[in-house]
Enzyme design. Structure first.
Site, PDB file in Angstrom:
ATOM      1  N   LYS A  92      -9.136  -8.049   8.697  1.00 14.44           N
ATOM      2  CA  LYS A  92      -9.565  -8.964  10.333  1.00 14.44           C
ATOM      3  C   LYS A  92      -9.223  -7.133  11.540  1.00 14.44           C
ATOM      4  O   LYS A  92      -9.098  -6.416  11.061  1.00 14.44           O
ATOM      5  CB  LYS A  92      -8.163  -9.036  10.261  1.00 14.44           C
ATOM      6  CG  LYS A  92      -7.482 -10.002  11.986  1.00 14.44           C
ATOM      7  CD  LYS A  92      -7.022 -10.487  12.678  1.00 14.44           C
ATOM      8  CE  LYS A  92      -6.228  -9.002  13.291  1.00 14.44           C
ATOM      9  NZ  LYS A  92      -4.841  -9.548  13.656  1.00 14.44           N
TER      10      LYS A  92
ATOM     11  N   HIS B  39       0.488  -1.358  -0.151  1.00 14.54           N
ATOM     12  CA  HIS B  39       0.073   0.112   0.538  1.00 14.54           C
ATOM     13  C   HIS B  39       0.685   1.527  -0.070  1.00 14.54           C
ATOM     14  O   HIS B  39       0.871   2.278  -1.007  1.00 14.54           O
ATOM     15  CB  HIS B  39      -0.760   0.086   1.322  1.00 14.54           C
ATOM     16  CG  HIS B  39      -2.129  -0.836   1.143  1.00 14.54           C
ATOM     17  ND1 HIS B  39      -2.194  -2.326   1.309  1.00 14.54           N
ATOM     18  CD2 HIS B  39      -3.405  -0.248   0.814  1.00 14.54           C
ATOM     19  CE1 HIS B  39      -3.318  -2.372   1.110  1.00 14.54           C
ATOM     20  NE2 HIS B  39      -4.216  -1.499   0.603  1.00 14.54           N
TER      21      HIS B  39
HETATM   22  S1  SF4 Z   1      -4.521 -14.907  15.600  1.00 12.56           S
HETATM   23 FE1  SF4 Z   1      -3.224 -14.360  16.969  1.00 12.56          FE
HETATM   24  S2  SF4 Z   1      -1.218 -13.936  16.175  1.00 12.56           S
HETATM   25 FE2  SF4 Z   1      -3.180 -15.144  14.522  1.00 12.56          FE
HETATM   26  S3  SF4 Z   1      -4.011 -13.065  13.478  1.00 12.56           S
HETATM   27 FE3  SF4 Z   1      -4.813 -13.296  15.123  1.00 12.56          FE
HETATM   28  S4  SF4 Z   1      -3.600 -12.009  17.201  1.00 12.56           S
HETATM   29 FE4  SF4 Z   1      -2.270 -11.989  15.395  1.00 12.56          FE
END
Ligand code: SF4
Length: 504
Positions: free
Chosen positions: A414, A348
């Site tokens: 996420k 990016h």
């Molecule tokens: S599960 Fe844990 S290690 Fe995996 S992306 Fe999420 S915070 Fe990071």
């Protein structure tokens, strides 16, 4: 008097890091399954099912639970009666174990460690050095705890020097909502109270390695202040309604750990550290009889769950138009098929710099989606290694130029977006979807082909084109700016009804 051979120590560390890359601790699996059974929020329940199914698949496939295979941390208690048959220092031996584990060609792990952290930020190539904590204790053995902590959860660590009369519960309840879902809950919160600032952090980190056993404590009742706090915080933190992956629900945490240490009369240091859905730690003891082999869990330890996609909308990414994405509603579940671009921080930054210089971009983003991901390298016949989403808010500052100037119509990542990014998404009638953090191996099974399109020198941060088939995502911000990470927790906090909902 036990003699510990260098090679035995190194191989035990290497085996343990491989082990935790694909085996969850059994107490985490059981704790998450209990929470799954009690969960009433459909979105949170679905996220927990994905994490549990991913966990079993990783165990069966011996491939990482998460694409972020973590920073290597080791706690070592060395018995004062132990002799060493070794030339390397303890730090060098742990590093050699980490190197072997992360470079293992059968299950190569992601090297996430960068040297010169405020400068060039260049990969050390093999995930070394580890962070090693050593204590000398009476005895003739060496006790080792190895852990791999993901950046998403480490980044949400909190610390404060409270005043002696400040209320720790109030402080924790003010901090947890600010942590959002970037730390991929459900997980564990661990508090360290007292000592000096660094001691509070250390006992919180160490306490995180204890097994999940809050229900035992609930059954027998507290016997000291730390246990009282565990029970109070477990109930009140979950009553915030944030839920799995921040989607709103009953279980944000599976346990709360509290460890304390005497402190100065003027101080009350407190550390609050999260452990995520990729909770990874293993414990072993060397007694001089050779390297340690850890016992794998039984497949019976995992519940037999199946994903239910019957209510998900199927989406063809190759024919997608803004008119179609504008019919999607926040909270709606989708199954994506077709061609999906990837890109994260470094790509990016480079794209936006090219736009500022008026240069032609190497990829056409018109009516395309971009997935924020940094996958693990493929092994054997895999199209790609575990490839879960990375934290989207790190890309927030790039949302406006990407949506305004490239023709991009959607993003997958996420957890929540910041207020400004949501404004830009609304302004450009774009959408933002989430995949489940901590379900990376499951997501990778939806990726049938992977081709590097640009910036190959960035390695896992290059722009790839994935061909995906039925990749499960949830609409987190729709084209009207409605955000599930705001509406979900507010709805569940009100339903739980133990903490007043403040309307902004
Ligand atoms: S599960 Fe844990 S290690 Fe995996 S992306 Fe999420 S915070 Fe990071």
């Amino acid at each position: 008097m036990a003699t510990i051979r260098q090679e035995d120590f190194i191989q035990s560390v290497a085996d343990a890091y491989q082990f935790i890359s694909y085996y969850h601790p059994v107490d985490y699996i059981k704790g998450l399954y209990e929470a799954y059974q009690a969960e009433q929020s459909p979105a949170a329940k679905d996220a927990m099912a994905q994490i549990l199914i991913n966990s079993r698949m990783s165990a069966e496939g011996h491939r990482p639970i998460c694409q972020d295979t973590g920073i290597a941390i080791a706690f070592i208690r060395v018995g004062m009666g132990v002799r060493w048959d070794a030339k390397l220092s303890l730090q060098q031996m742990v590093d050699e174990g980490v190197r072997r584990a992360y470079m293992d060609p059968d299950n190569k792990l992601r090297a996430s460690i960068l040297a010169d952290p405020d400068g060039a930020r260049k990969s050390t190539g093999d995930n070394t050095p580890a962070v090693v904590h050593v204590e000398l204790v009476p005895g003739d053995t060496v006790e080792v705890i190895v852990a791999a902590k993901g950046g998403g959860s480490e980044n949400k660590s909190k610390f404060a020097m409270l005043l002696p009369n400040d209320n720790i519960v109030d402080w924790v309840l003010s901090m947890v909502p600010t942590m959002g879902a970037d730390w991929c809950p459900p997980g564990i919160l661990s508090l360290g109270i007292g000592g000096s600032p660094e001691k509070a952090m250390l006992i919180a980190k160490w306490g995180m390695m204890d097994p999940i056993n809050i229900h035992e404590l609930q059954a027998r009742g507290p016997s000291n202040r730390a246990e009282e706090l565990r029970l109070e915080l477990f109930e009140k933190v979950n009553a915030l309604g944030i839920g799995a992956q921040g989607l709103g629900g009953l279980s944000l945490v599976l346990d709360v750990k509290v460890n304390d240490y005497p402190t100065h009369a003027a101080s009350k240091p407190v550390a609050l550290l999260p452990n995520c859905a990729a909770t990874r730690h293993a414990h072993f003891t060397l007694d001089g009889s050779g390297p340690v082999k850890l016992d794998p869990p039984s497949l019976e330890d995992w519940p037999k769950l199946a994903l239910d996609f019957s209510t998900s909308r199927r989406v063809n990414l190759d024919t997608l138009t803004p008119a179609e994405t504008q019919t999607w509603k926040s909270g709606e579940r989708l199954l994506l098929s077709g061609k999906l671009l990837t890109g994260r921080d470094a790509a990016h930054k480079r794209l936006v710099e090219m736009m500022e210089r008026g240069e032609k971009l190497p990829v056409d983003f018109t009516n395309r989606f971009i997935y924020y991901v940094g996958p693990v390298d493929a092994v054997r016949d895999e199209a790609v290694g575990p490839a879960g989403p990375t934290t989207a808010s790190r890309m927030d500052k790039f949302v406006e130029p990407m949506l305004a100037k490239t023709g991009l119509i959607g993003m997958v990542g996420k957890s929540e977006r910041g207020a400004k990014a949501i404004e830009h998404i609304k302004q450009h009638k774009a959408v933002y979807c989430i995949a489940v953090g901590g379900a990376a191996y499951l997501v990778s099974k939806a990726i049938r082909k992977s081709t590097v399109l640009a910036f190959a020198d960035l390695g896992m941060e290059a722009i790839y084109e994935f061909e995906v088939k039925d990749m499960p995502v949830t609409v987190a911000v729709d084209s009207t700016g409605n955000a599930v990470h705001k509406t979900g927790p507010a709805e569940w906090r009100a339903k739980i009804g133990k903490i007043p909902v403040v309307v902004a």
